[in-house]
Design a protein around this motif. Structure first.
Motif, PDB file in Angstrom:
ATOM      1  N   LEU A 172      16.301  -1.220  -6.621  1.00  0.00           N
ATOM      2  CA  LEU A 172      15.867  -0.492  -7.824  1.00  0.00           C
ATOM      3  C   LEU A 172      14.896   0.641  -7.524  1.00  0.00           C
ATOM      4  CD1 LEU A 172      15.194  -3.601 -10.114  1.00  0.00           C
ATOM      5  CD2 LEU A 172      17.234  -2.148 -10.123  1.00  0.00           C
ATOM      6  N   VAL A 173      14.500   0.782  -6.266  1.00  0.00           N
ATOM      7  CA  VAL A 173      13.446   1.753  -5.937  1.00  0.00           C
ATOM      8  C   VAL A 173      13.982   2.815  -4.979  1.00  0.00           C
ATOM      9  CG1 VAL A 173      11.700  -0.023  -6.257  1.00  0.00           C
ATOM     10  CG2 VAL A 173      12.577   0.430  -3.961  1.00  0.00           C
ATOM     11  N   PRO A 174      13.311   3.956  -4.868  1.00  0.00           N
ATOM     12  CA  PRO A 174      13.770   4.995  -3.934  1.00  0.00           C
ATOM     13  C   PRO A 174      13.671   4.532  -2.480  1.00  0.00           C
ATOM     14  CG  PRO A 174      11.635   5.577  -4.903  1.00  0.00           C
ATOM     15  CD  PRO A 174      12.134   4.383  -5.651  1.00  0.00           C
ATOM     16  N   ALA A 175      14.441   5.189  -1.620  1.00  0.00           N
ATOM     17  CA  ALA A 175      14.530   4.758  -0.222  1.00  0.00           C
ATOM     18  C   ALA A 175      13.186   4.812   0.494  1.00  0.00           C
ATOM     19  CB  ALA A 175      15.563   5.619   0.508  1.00  0.00           C
ATOM     20  N   HIS A 176      12.327   5.773   0.127  1.00  0.00           N
ATOM     21  CA  HIS A 176      11.060   5.941   0.846  1.00  0.00           C
ATOM     22  C   HIS A 176       9.981   4.950   0.396  1.00  0.00           C
ATOM     23  CE1 HIS A 176       9.995   8.075  -2.870  1.00  0.00           C
ATOM     24  NE2 HIS A 176       8.737   7.793  -2.555  1.00  0.00           N
ATOM     25  N   ALA A 177      10.212   4.263  -0.712  1.00  0.00           N
ATOM     26  CA  ALA A 177       9.156   3.429  -1.310  1.00  0.00           C
ATOM     27  C   ALA A 177       8.825   2.219  -0.438  1.00  0.00           C
ATOM     28  CB  ALA A 177       9.584   2.962  -2.698  1.00  0.00           C
ATOM     29  N   GLN A 178       7.538   1.887  -0.439  1.00  0.00           N
ATOM     30  CA  GLN A 178       7.078   0.678   0.256  1.00  0.00           C
ATOM     31  C   GLN A 178       6.980  -0.470  -0.751  1.00  0.00           C
ATOM     32  OE1 GLN A 178       3.633   1.157   2.966  1.00  0.00           O
ATOM     33  NE2 GLN A 178       3.681   3.320   2.391  1.00  0.00           N
ATOM     34  N   ILE A 179       7.399  -1.658  -0.312  1.00  0.00           N
ATOM     35  CA  ILE A 179       7.284  -2.855  -1.160  1.00  0.00           C
ATOM     36  C   ILE A 179       6.361  -3.839  -0.443  1.00  0.00           C
ATOM     37  CG2 ILE A 179       8.507  -4.747  -2.296  1.00  0.00           C
ATOM     38  CD1 ILE A 179      11.016  -3.034  -2.269  1.00  0.00           C
ATOM     39  N   ARG A 180       5.297  -4.236  -1.125  1.00  0.00           N
ATOM     40  CA  ARG A 180       4.351  -5.187  -0.531  1.00  0.00           C
ATOM     41  C   ARG A 180       4.187  -6.389  -1.447  1.00  0.00           C
ATOM     42  NH1 ARG A 180      -0.384  -0.837   1.168  1.00  0.00           N
ATOM     43  NH2 ARG A 180       0.929   0.463   2.530  1.00  0.00           N
ATOM     44  N   VAL A 181       4.003  -7.541  -0.834  1.00  0.00           N
ATOM     45  CA  VAL A 181       3.795  -8.772  -1.595  1.00  0.00           C
ATOM     46  C   VAL A 181       2.326  -8.887  -1.956  1.00  0.00           C
ATOM     47  CG1 VAL A 181       3.959 -11.288  -1.544  1.00  0.00           C
ATOM     48  CG2 VAL A 181       5.736  -9.889  -0.458  1.00  0.00           C
ATOM     49  N   SER A 182       2.084  -9.282  -3.188  1.00  0.00           N
ATOM     50  CA  SER A 182       0.721  -9.341  -3.714  1.00  0.00           C
ATOM     51  C   SER A 182      -0.168 -10.322  -2.938  1.00  0.00           C
ATOM     52  CB  SER A 182       0.758  -9.748  -5.192  1.00  0.00           C
ATOM     53  OG  SER A 182      -0.537 -10.070  -5.659  1.00  0.00           O
ATOM     54  N   LYS A 183      -1.376  -9.838  -2.635  1.00  0.00           N
ATOM     55  CA  LYS A 183      -2.464 -10.701  -2.182  1.00  0.00           C
ATOM     56  C   LYS A 183      -3.564 -10.486  -3.198  1.00  0.00           C
ATOM     57  CE  LYS A 183      -1.292 -10.239   2.711  1.00  0.00           C
ATOM     58  NZ  LYS A 183      -1.744  -9.767   4.049  1.00  0.00           N
ATOM     59  N   ARG A 184      -3.651 -11.379  -4.146  1.00  0.00           N
ATOM     60  CA  ARG A 184      -4.420 -11.107  -5.359  1.00  0.00           C
ATOM     61  C   ARG A 184      -5.834 -10.613  -5.106  1.00  0.00           C
ATOM     62  NH1 ARG A 184      -2.737 -14.742 -10.480  1.00  0.00           N
ATOM     63  NH2 ARG A 184      -0.486 -14.558 -10.250  1.00  0.00           N
ATOM     64  N   GLU A 185      -6.464 -11.153  -4.080  1.00  0.00           N
ATOM     65  CA  GLU A 185      -7.851 -10.770  -3.855  1.00  0.00           C
ATOM     66  C   GLU A 185      -7.976  -9.334  -3.359  1.00  0.00           C
ATOM     67  OE1 GLU A 185      -6.121 -12.500  -0.134  1.00  0.00           O
ATOM     68  OE2 GLU A 185      -6.185 -13.051  -2.250  1.00  0.00           O
ATOM     69  N   ASP A 186      -6.889  -8.740  -2.859  1.00  0.00           N
ATOM     70  CA  ASP A 186      -6.968  -7.390  -2.303  1.00  0.00           C
ATOM     71  C   ASP A 186      -6.142  -6.377  -3.096  1.00  0.00           C
ATOM     72  OD1 ASP A 186      -7.874  -5.601  -0.212  1.00  0.00           O
ATOM     73  OD2 ASP A 186      -5.798  -5.553   0.486  1.00  0.00           O
ATOM     74  N   ASP A 187      -5.472  -6.825  -4.170  1.00  0.00           N
ATOM     75  CA  ASP A 187      -4.572  -5.928  -4.899  1.00  0.00           C
ATOM     76  C   ASP A 187      -5.300  -4.709  -5.461  1.00  0.00           C
ATOM     77  OD1 ASP A 187      -2.433  -7.441  -4.317  1.00  0.00           O
ATOM     78  OD2 ASP A 187      -2.038  -8.151  -6.348  1.00  0.00           O
ATOM     79  N   ALA A 188      -6.434  -4.936  -6.100  1.00  0.00           N
ATOM     80  CA  ALA A 188      -7.142  -3.828  -6.740  1.00  0.00           C
ATOM     81  C   ALA A 188      -7.532  -2.760  -5.727  1.00  0.00           C
ATOM     82  CB  ALA A 188      -8.380  -4.349  -7.474  1.00  0.00           C
ATOM     83  N   ASN A 189      -8.097  -3.180  -4.597  1.00  0.00           N
ATOM     84  CA  ASN A 189      -8.494  -2.215  -3.563  1.00  0.00           C
ATOM     85  C   ASN A 189      -7.282  -1.471  -3.009  1.00  0.00           C
ATOM     86  OD1 ASN A 189     -11.210  -2.877  -3.751  1.00  0.00           O
ATOM     87  ND2 ASN A 189     -11.056  -4.507  -2.218  1.00  0.00           N
ATOM     88  N   GLN A 190      -6.185  -2.203  -2.797  1.00  0.00           N
ATOM     89  CA  GLN A 190      -4.972  -1.594  -2.263  1.00  0.00           C
ATOM     90  C   GLN A 190      -4.414  -0.550  -3.229  1.00  0.00           C
ATOM     91  OE1 GLN A 190      -0.777  -3.123  -0.248  1.00  0.00           O
ATOM     92  NE2 GLN A 190      -2.141  -4.581  -1.194  1.00  0.00           N
ATOM     93  N   ILE A 191      -4.425  -0.891  -4.524  1.00  0.00           N
ATOM     94  CA  ILE A 191      -3.929   0.030  -5.548  1.00  0.00           C
ATOM     95  C   ILE A 191      -4.796   1.281  -5.608  1.00  0.00           C
ATOM     96  CG2 ILE A 191      -3.685   0.337  -8.047  1.00  0.00           C
ATOM     97  CD1 ILE A 191      -2.812  -2.623  -8.157  1.00  0.00           C
ATOM     98  N   LEU A 192      -6.098   1.092  -5.611  1.00  0.00           N
ATOM     99  CA  LEU A 192      -7.008   2.237  -5.738  1.00  0.00           C
ATOM    100  C   LEU A 192      -6.925   3.161  -4.523  1.00  0.00           C
ATOM    101  CD1 LEU A 192     -10.048   0.391  -7.312  1.00  0.00           C
ATOM    102  CD2 LEU A 192      -8.537   2.025  -8.444  1.00  0.00           C
ATOM    103  N   ARG A 193      -6.746   2.594  -3.337  1.00  0.00           N
ATOM    104  CA  ARG A 193      -6.587   3.425  -2.135  1.00  0.00           C
ATOM    105  C   ARG A 193      -5.317   4.265  -2.221  1.00  0.00           C
ATOM    106  NH1 ARG A 193      -8.416  -1.252   0.707  1.00  0.00           N
ATOM    107  NH2 ARG A 193      -6.247  -1.789   1.190  1.00  0.00           N
TER     108      ARG A 193
END
Length: 510
Positions: free
Chosen positions: A42-63
């Motif tokens: 469902l996503v473009p070829a260049h997109a990265q897919i990462r599995v959630s690590k709840r304690e680090d999701d917010a920092n990862q998203i903001l970066r």
């Protein structure tokens, strides 16, 4: 930044807004239980897919947002109505200067009513007992009540519910909601036991009775519900067939019977690609998605992309081939209209005209198996056809031992063959399907191959398409169920049958 909700056990429940967000995402963070391969489609070829690590999701998203990336956090349900949704949304919203969007998903409470085929009263309430069971005075008072439990809390909830509603009160138990293994049972609070499912719902209210559920049990009433279907795959993609069978409730398992390998030598392909770039060919004919991939890979090795094919007319056989070209931003100039075969393409191909056409050369990258009808047909039309081996097809390795055993012992309810090659290859690497397994063939030639190998063919598609063979199998299952009901027999799947006990060997006396 976009937070996207989906639905119970099925990414197909994404809204159009959710699908659009995924289509343009650079980074997608998914739940640990999410099937990453389904998201990849469902996503473009260049997109990265990462599995959630709840304690680090917010920092990862903001970066990622700070780097200018479009980020999607894909959640299995709905953010605002499911109690166990993570707190990342609040953490991100709390950061000044960042705009976030939320796409609603299907919440588990309304999903339980829909998948359980329950019509709620004017008001319904939800009680999440996964964290703890509240005292009775704290239970909601709506006429229709949905209770969610996890693990071994079923009996404890039932004991409390029996105090309030009575041990003989009818309750709907719903397990594995939204999957092809869903089980829903009308029972009473007094009969509830701990079965230790991952998740279980209890629904009580005026909309729960046998006659209503018989009329509205749309999900478990699908023709192929909980049927286990095996799909032997050759070189062609069968994803569309999996989707068609899923529509009818089946759970499909694809077994590769053929694998794709590079040609034994690369010189011919390298020469062909140089010819494309140098303007040697007027037409480039693709007969499979693998041929498209082979040409694209060689262009990449030369530091080029699909723009190098500018000025060359493209012909394509098969929907998968057309889609493979589209992923490269290319549109075929010619596809067969009457029938999607190489022979049909030759019949519809324009004849060479030396007054109009500057060149008469056509390149056909294909497998090491010749596409003779196409080559002969184009030659008769005046074209100088050059065929090059772009890839090789070889018989795949046998599937795992447990899959082979399930095939031979009838643990699959049906097998769908999409070509005569699939029949030969599957029997060669895994053996014949059990006599109890329903056999479906995509056309007469495939059916003939089945019969040649001693298989009884139950379904032959009206037209040689995935849609037709799936529809034919569904209609067969409906007739089979009707015949069982008319004969007063229990409604069972083909894999549910009495199995003969093996006789023990008699040891010689003495």
């Amino acid at each position: 930044m976009t937070f996207v909700g989906s639905g119970p056990s099925d990414l197909a429940l994404l809204t159009l807004s959710g699908s659009r967000a995924l289509k343009f995402a650079d980074l997608i963070i998914v739940d640990p239980t999410t099937d990453v391969e389904h998201v990849r489609a469902l996503v473009p070829a260049h997109a990265q897919i990462r599995v959630s690590k709840r304690e680090d999701d917010a920092n990862q998203i903001l970066r990622a947002v700070a780097q200018g990336l479009k980020v999607v956090r894909l959640h299995g349900w709905d953010y605002f109505t499911d109690a166990d949704a993570d707190s990342v949304l609040a953490d991100v919203l709390a950061q000044a200067g960042h705009h976030s969007n939320v796409v609603p998903g299907v919440n588990r409470w309304s999903a339980a009513l829909s998948y359980g085929a329950v019509t709620a009263s004017a008001a319904f309430a939800a009680l999440d007992a996964t964290a703890g069971i509240p005292e009775l005075e704290d239970w909601p008072t709506a006429q229709t009540l949905i209770i969610r439990v996890m693990g071994d809390k079923s009996r404890a909830v039932a004991i409390k519910a029996a105090e309030r509603f009575g041990a003989d009160a009818t309750v709907l138990s719903l397990e594995r909601m939204g999957t092809t293994g869903q089980v829903s049972d009308l029972t009473t609070w007094g009969e509830v036991t701990d079965i230790d499912p991952e998740e279980r719902f209890f629904i009580i209210g005026p909309g729960i009775d046998e006659s209503h559920r018989n009329r509205f049990a749309w999900f478990e009433g699908k023709p192929l519900f909980d049927w286990r279907v095996i799909l032997p795959r050759t070189k062609d993609d069968v994803t569309a067939l999996v989707d068609e069978l899923d529509h009818y409730g089946a759970s499909s398992e694809v077994v590769a019977t053929m694998s794709i390998e590079p040609p034994r030598t690369e010189q011919a392909m390298e020469k062909a690609v140089r010819g494309l770039v140098d303007g040697r060919y007027l037409w480039l004919v693709f007969t499979s998605p693998h041929a498209v991939s082979a040409i694209a890979e060689r262009l990449t090795e030369f530091g080029l992309d699909s723009r190098a094919l500018s000025g060359i007319s493209l012909a394509a056989v098969g929907r998968g081939t057309v889609e493979a070209l589209a992923r490269l931003g290319l549109v075929a100039d010619l596809t067969p209209v009457v029938e999607n075969t190489t022979g049909a393409l030759a019949n519809e191909f324009p004849a060479y005209d030396d007054l109009i056409d500057p060149l008469n050369r056509v390149l056909v990258p294909s497998a090491d198996v010749a596409v003779e009808p196409l080559l002969v047909g184009l030659s008769r039309l005046g074209w100088d056809v050059e065929e090059v081996t772009a890839y090789r097809t070889v018989r795949a390795a046998p599937p795992p031992a447990d899959v082979r055993d399930d095939i031979k012992t009838g643990m699959f309810d049906a097998v769908v063959f999409t070509s005569a090659t699939a029949v030969r290859n599957m029997i060669g690497i895994a053996g014949k399907p059990h006599a109890a397994t329903v056999v479906a063939a995509i056309g007469p030639a495939t059916a003939a191959a089945c019969e040649m190998h001693g298989l009884r063919v139950d379904v032959i598609a009206d037209t040689p398409t995935f849609e037709s063979v799936a529809d034919g199998l569904a209609r067969f299952a409906d007739r089979r169920r009707s015949d069982q009901a008319a004969a007063g027999l229990p409604l069972t799947k083909p894999s549910q049958r009495k199995r003969r006990k093996r006789r023990k060997a008699v040891e010689p006396a003495g």
